[in-house]
Write a protein that holds these residues in place. Structure first.
Motif, mmCIF file in Angstrom:
data_model
loop_
_atom_site.group_PDB
_atom_site.id
_atom_site.type_symbol
_atom_site.label_atom_id
_atom_site.label_comp_id
_atom_site.label_asym_id
_atom_site.label_seq_id
_atom_site.Cartn_x
_atom_site.Cartn_y
_atom_site.Cartn_z
ATOM 1 N N GLN A 144 -13.033 -75.635 46.375
ATOM 2 C CA GLN A 144 -11.865 -74.951 45.820
ATOM 3 C C GLN A 144 -11.367 -73.880 46.773
ATOM 4 O OE1 GLN A 144 -12.930 -73.918 41.676
ATOM 5 N NE2 GLN A 144 -11.831 -75.785 41.168
ATOM 6 N N LYS A 145 -10.062 -73.679 46.756
ATOM 7 C CA LYS A 145 -9.448 -72.747 47.693
ATOM 8 C C LYS A 145 -9.750 -71.301 47.291
ATOM 9 C CE LYS A 145 -5.825 -74.384 49.781
ATOM 10 N NZ LYS A 145 -4.443 -74.790 50.061
ATOM 11 N N LEU A 146 -10.071 -70.459 48.302
ATOM 12 C CA LEU A 146 -10.468 -69.081 48.020
ATOM 13 C C LEU A 146 -9.333 -68.087 48.272
ATOM 14 C CD1 LEU A 146 -13.940 -69.329 49.794
ATOM 15 C CD2 LEU A 146 -13.533 -69.351 47.330
ATOM 16 N N ILE A 147 -8.212 -68.582 48.839
ATOM 17 C CA ILE A 147 -7.100 -67.662 49.143
ATOM 18 C C ILE A 147 -5.839 -68.106 48.398
ATOM 19 C CG2 ILE A 147 -7.977 -67.085 51.456
ATOM 20 C CD1 ILE A 147 -5.703 -69.009 52.527
ATOM 21 N N THR A 148 -4.877 -67.186 48.300
ATOM 22 C CA THR A 148 -3.551 -67.571 47.798
ATOM 23 C C THR A 148 -2.602 -67.550 48.987
ATOM 24 O OG1 THR A 148 -2.731 -65.357 47.377
ATOM 25 C CG2 THR A 148 -4.054 -66.375 45.618
ATOM 26 N N LEU A 149 -1.412 -68.035 48.796
ATOM 27 C CA LEU A 149 -0.442 -68.051 49.892
ATOM 28 C C LEU A 149 -0.129 -66.629 50.359
ATOM 29 C CD1 LEU A 149 1.059 -70.113 51.543
ATOM 30 C CD2 LEU A 149 2.909 -70.062 49.873
#
Ligand code: FE2
Length: 377
Positions: free
Chosen positions: A49-54
């Motif tokens: 799962q991605k740990l950052i936002t845009l």
């Protein structure tokens, strides 16, 4: 798989052009590559799962350096001064510069005949490869059948549990479809039903339906299936105007047949994705509610289009028919395949059990089986 040869930064480091051994050129944008970086600060190594936002990626992002070594691309992103590596195989399988046609769907009509995907119940339960092939055939054709299963009530639940989860509704976890023709009542004829999708008055609609036969000793009472995507394609071929009407205005469906239940939906009969591809068909004369979303000027033409679509669906050339014997069942994609029952008469009993489920579980199971097989290969 072709080997990555060179990488060239373009557009002031905002984009990159990759050349492969077979001379294929694929382009990527810096923002896309940074957003999809595979390093442990960007993506969890535990669950992917991605740990950052845009918002964590600087707007002024550009690529300052690109290196190719051992079929791997390394990129340095500025102003973060962050270097990330991408295996060439990963870039190839996730590229967006070439049309990615991952088309599993195959439209069919009556010619499909004897090629109905059919598997023995016990093999389906025991063997993962057989399950995978059955699920894959299901995705291609929108339905699949099992034979030689147990004739115990509720066996249908074990079919669903092999790949996913039953969807409980106001009809229960499962429901009986039972008709008896008594000898004293020989004149009685079990009415045929027009091919339909189930429960279009729900939103979201149940995306899978399973019908499992426990007894079928009547004459007739065959199951009939029609490919709704094929019907939509034929409508589009015959009249782009009729197709436009059914896909651009909402239809209303409703069911209020039980105390405390008032199911209503507002969706088009033919639903399209942003690319104009058909993604769902809803067709069920018994649960149509008054149409109130079509402008006065278009209403007569809408009814003409609805009639034309119905004629295609009723065309025997569109349907495949088979009789479900005790211990047999079929699973349909309820967003695509219409099902019906032909008339039945004579003596005997027809007892089916049905239940709903959803495609998310089925597709997840299929994807996981395919990934496992890919790793083993
Ligand atoms: Fe039905």
């Amino acid at each position: 798989m072709p080997i990555l040869k060179t990488a060239r930064l373009t557009d002031d480091g905002k984009a990159i052009s990759l050349m492969f051994e077979n001379r294929d050129i694929l382009r990527f944008h810096g923002i896309w590559l940074r957003d999809n970086a595979r390093d442990p600060e960007t993506i969890s190594s535990l669950n992917g799962q991605k740990l950052i936002t845009l918002a964590d990626i600087p707007e002024e992002l550009f690529m300052s350096e690109a290196l190719v070594k051992n079929d791997t691309l390394s990129i340095t992103f500025m102003p973060e001064n962050k270097t990330v590596s991408y295996p060439a195989g990963w870039l190839l399988s996730n590229c967006y510069d070439q049309k990615n046609e991952e088309e599993r769907v195959e439209l069919w009509a009556s010619e499909l005949g004897d090629a109905i995907p059919t598997v023995e119940y016990s093999a389906y339960q025991k063997n993962d490869e057989i399950l995978q092939n059955w699920l894959s055939d299901f995705c291609r054709l929108g339905f699949a059948r099992l034979i030689n299963g147990p004739t115990r009530p509720q066996s249908l639940l074990n079919v669903i549990r092999r790949f996913g989860y039953v969807r409980e509704t106001n009809y229960g976890i499962w429901f009986d479809v039972r008709s008896e023709v008594k000898p004293v009542n020989l004149a009685y004829t079990g009415l045929g039903l027009q091919a339909h999708t189930d429960n279009p008055y729900r939103d979201p609609v149940p995306t899978l339906q399973l019908l499992y036969c426990l007894e079928n000793t009547v004459e007739g009472g065959e199951s009939l299936l029609v490919d709704g995507f094929m019907a939509a394609a034929r409508l589009r071929e015959n009249s782009t105007e009729a197709f436009r009407l059914l896909s651009s205005y909402n239809t209303r469906f409703a069911y209020e047949g039980e105390e405390g239940v008032a199911l209503r939906s507002k969706r088009p009969m033919i639903e399209l994705d942003p690319e104009g591809k058909v993604i769902a068909v809803r067709f069920n004369n018994r649960s149509c509610a008054p149409l109130v979303d079509i402008p006065f000027e278009e209403m007569p033409a809408y009814y003409d289009a609805y009639r034309a679509f119905g004629k295609i669906i009723d065309d025997p050339e569109m349907a495949i028919k088979f009789k479900l014997e005790a211990g047999e069942c079929f699973l349909v994609d309820n967003t695509r395949i219409l099902h019906a029952r032909t008339e039945f008469s004579g003596t005997g009993k027809r007892w089916l059990q049905g239940c709903y489920a959803d495609k998310d579980g089925l597709l997840s199971r299929l994807n996981a089986l395919e990934m496992k097989k890919g790793e083993a290969a």
